[in-house]
Design a protein around this motif. Sequence first.
Motif, mmCIF file in Angstrom:
data_model
loop_
_atom_site.group_PDB
_atom_site.id
_atom_site.type_symbol
_atom_site.label_atom_id
_atom_site.label_comp_id
_atom_site.label_asym_id
_atom_site.label_seq_id
_atom_site.Cartn_x
_atom_site.Cartn_y
_atom_site.Cartn_z
ATOM 1 N N ASN A 69 30.094 -8.628 54.489
ATOM 2 C CA ASN A 69 31.294 -9.440 54.111
ATOM 3 C C ASN A 69 30.435 -10.749 53.608
ATOM 4 O O ASN A 69 29.657 -11.299 54.263
ATOM 5 C CB ASN A 69 31.985 -9.963 54.997
ATOM 6 N N ILE A 70 30.967 -11.351 52.373
ATOM 7 C CA ILE A 70 29.884 -12.369 51.829
ATOM 8 C C ILE A 70 30.121 -13.841 52.544
ATOM 9 O O ILE A 70 29.260 -14.319 52.757
ATOM 10 C CB ILE A 70 30.478 -12.489 50.316
ATOM 11 N N PHE A 71 31.304 -13.841 53.221
ATOM 12 C CA PHE A 71 31.495 -14.789 54.241
ATOM 13 C C PHE A 71 30.539 -15.045 55.413
ATOM 14 O O PHE A 71 30.391 -15.828 56.217
ATOM 15 C CB PHE A 71 32.823 -15.064 54.360
ATOM 16 N N ASP A 72 30.185 -13.778 55.645
ATOM 17 C CA ASP A 72 29.378 -13.543 56.995
ATOM 18 C C ASP A 72 27.810 -13.777 56.710
ATOM 19 O O ASP A 72 26.975 -13.753 57.402
ATOM 20 C CB ASP A 72 29.415 -12.240 57.600
ATOM 21 N N ILE A 73 27.260 -13.675 55.358
ATOM 22 C CA ILE A 73 25.765 -13.565 55.155
ATOM 23 C C ILE A 73 25.354 -15.055 55.287
ATOM 24 O O ILE A 73 25.934 -15.922 54.780
ATOM 25 C CB ILE A 73 25.555 -13.075 53.683
ATOM 26 N N LYS A 74 24.189 -14.989 55.968
ATOM 27 C CA LYS A 74 23.656 -16.682 56.233
ATOM 28 C C LYS A 74 23.213 -17.087 55.090
ATOM 29 O O LYS A 74 22.244 -16.291 54.430
ATOM 30 C CB LYS A 74 22.796 -16.609 57.569
ATOM 31 N N PHE A 75 23.189 -18.296 54.624
ATOM 32 C CA PHE A 75 22.232 -19.061 53.600
ATOM 33 C C PHE A 75 20.684 -19.195 54.228
ATOM 34 O O PHE A 75 20.511 -19.107 55.376
ATOM 35 C CB PHE A 75 22.801 -20.331 53.465
ATOM 36 N N THR A 76 19.848 -19.287 53.157
ATOM 37 C CA THR A 76 18.503 -19.491 53.578
ATOM 38 C C THR A 76 17.853 -20.832 52.673
ATOM 39 O O THR A 76 18.388 -20.973 51.742
ATOM 40 C CB THR A 76 17.437 -18.306 52.998
ATOM 41 N N PHE A 77 16.989 -21.533 53.423
ATOM 42 C CA PHE A 77 16.453 -22.690 52.613
ATOM 43 C C PHE A 77 15.037 -22.630 53.082
ATOM 44 O O PHE A 77 14.720 -22.264 54.420
ATOM 45 C CB PHE A 77 17.207 -23.843 52.760
ATOM 46 N N GLU A 111 13.467 -30.187 56.995
ATOM 47 C CA GLU A 111 12.853 -31.292 57.574
ATOM 48 C C GLU A 111 12.994 -32.673 56.655
ATOM 49 O O GLU A 111 13.045 -33.723 57.406
ATOM 50 C CB GLU A 111 11.422 -30.932 57.881
ATOM 51 N N GLU A 112 12.689 -32.376 55.551
ATOM 52 C CA GLU A 112 12.757 -33.556 54.544
ATOM 53 C C GLU A 112 14.032 -34.188 53.979
ATOM 54 O O GLU A 112 13.974 -35.318 53.678
ATOM 55 C CB GLU A 112 11.751 -33.658 53.431
ATOM 56 N N ILE A 113 14.863 -33.180 53.993
ATOM 57 C CA ILE A 113 16.166 -33.744 53.469
ATOM 58 C C ILE A 113 17.331 -33.368 54.151
ATOM 59 O O ILE A 113 18.096 -34.319 54.375
ATOM 60 C CB ILE A 113 16.398 -32.754 51.953
ATOM 61 N N ILE A 114 17.574 -32.193 54.634
ATOM 62 C CA ILE A 114 18.729 -31.763 55.490
ATOM 63 C C ILE A 114 18.903 -32.742 56.651
ATOM 64 O O ILE A 114 19.756 -33.385 57.122
ATOM 65 C CB ILE A 114 18.699 -30.281 55.798
ATOM 66 N N TYR A 155 27.465 -32.257 58.785
ATOM 67 C CA TYR A 155 26.907 -30.920 59.319
ATOM 68 C C TYR A 155 25.731 -30.661 58.130
ATOM 69 O O TYR A 155 25.814 -30.955 56.868
ATOM 70 C CB TYR A 155 28.002 -29.925 59.015
ATOM 71 N N HIS A 156 24.842 -29.727 58.361
ATOM 72 C CA HIS A 156 23.774 -29.215 57.517
ATOM 73 C C HIS A 156 24.489 -28.714 56.359
ATOM 74 O O HIS A 156 23.883 -28.734 55.613
ATOM 75 C CB HIS A 156 22.706 -28.432 58.541
ATOM 76 N N TRP A 157 25.403 -27.731 56.744
ATOM 77 C CA TRP A 157 25.913 -26.907 55.466
ATOM 78 C C TRP A 157 26.484 -27.664 54.394
ATOM 79 O O TRP A 157 26.545 -27.529 53.330
ATOM 80 C CB TRP A 157 26.919 -25.901 55.952
ATOM 81 N N ALA A 204 13.300 -21.850 56.624
ATOM 82 C CA ALA A 204 13.980 -22.611 58.045
ATOM 83 C C ALA A 204 14.951 -21.220 58.477
ATOM 84 O O ALA A 204 15.350 -20.485 58.082
ATOM 85 C CB ALA A 204 14.897 -23.575 57.709
ATOM 86 N N ASP A 205 15.236 -21.259 59.952
ATOM 87 C CA ASP A 205 16.295 -20.482 60.706
ATOM 88 C C ASP A 205 17.521 -20.606 59.762
ATOM 89 O O ASP A 205 18.125 -21.575 59.224
ATOM 90 C CB ASP A 205 16.466 -21.151 62.016
ATOM 91 N N LYS A 206 18.163 -19.295 59.482
ATOM 92 C CA LYS A 206 19.527 -19.215 58.999
ATOM 93 C C LYS A 206 20.880 -19.552 59.792
ATOM 94 O O LYS A 206 20.721 -19.149 60.923
ATOM 95 C CB LYS A 206 19.679 -17.839 58.467
ATOM 96 N N VAL A 207 21.211 -20.945 59.667
ATOM 97 C CA VAL A 207 22.015 -21.432 60.853
ATOM 98 C C VAL A 207 23.563 -21.438 60.360
ATOM 99 O O VAL A 207 24.518 -21.726 61.290
ATOM 100 C CB VAL A 207 21.683 -22.692 61.051
ATOM 101 N N PHE A 208 23.857 -21.302 58.985
ATOM 102 C CA PHE A 208 25.325 -21.232 58.577
ATOM 103 C C PHE A 208 25.680 -20.211 57.505
ATOM 104 O O PHE A 208 24.866 -19.764 56.877
ATOM 105 C CB PHE A 208 25.877 -22.670 58.399
ATOM 106 N N ASN A 209 27.050 -20.008 57.320
ATOM 107 C CA ASN A 209 27.409 -19.168 56.212
ATOM 108 C C ASN A 209 28.604 -19.632 55.611
ATOM 109 O O ASN A 209 29.116 -20.770 56.061
ATOM 110 C CB ASN A 209 27.688 -17.725 56.717
#
Length: 143
Positions: free
Chosen positions: A3-11, A17-20, A36-38, A62-67
């Motif tokens: 499901n597209i809503f369950d796939i975690k984003f990557t950065f 560290e420098e922006i988020i 929130y980071h998202w 970075a760790d994938k923390v949200f979707n």
Amino acid sequence: MENIFDIKFTFEKKVKEEIIEKFSGKQGGGYSVFSYHWQCFAWAAIIGFYYDERKELSSPLADKVFNLNTMRNNDGDKIAKALLCMCITKAGTLDILKDPKDAISLINEYANGGFYRIQKLIENGENTFNDLEKVKEEIFGRE
């Protein structure tokens, strides 16, 4: 198929560290510009889409923390839908949604382009990014 809503984003870890972490509180913690980071990720993605700046991710990641579900569950339903609409527009076809990983990857690349644009402005002495009140004014003052 996922499901597209369950796939975690990557950065990139550097971006986190420098922006988020500079512009976001820790997942629901203290408020700087974003709670929130998202939200910071979505900001960068919108900048990337707007300026048509797309950049492939490079390691370390970075760790994938949200979707998209994380966004939807934290008052960001319209933002999640807007990211999907921008993704479809840039792809030029609804077919991008046939493989949800491709759509998420495209959003990741535009967010990465946005992060690099933000980073470049900061490095070139764009002081509005160093003044959190000016950043808030810029983001929330748009029509």
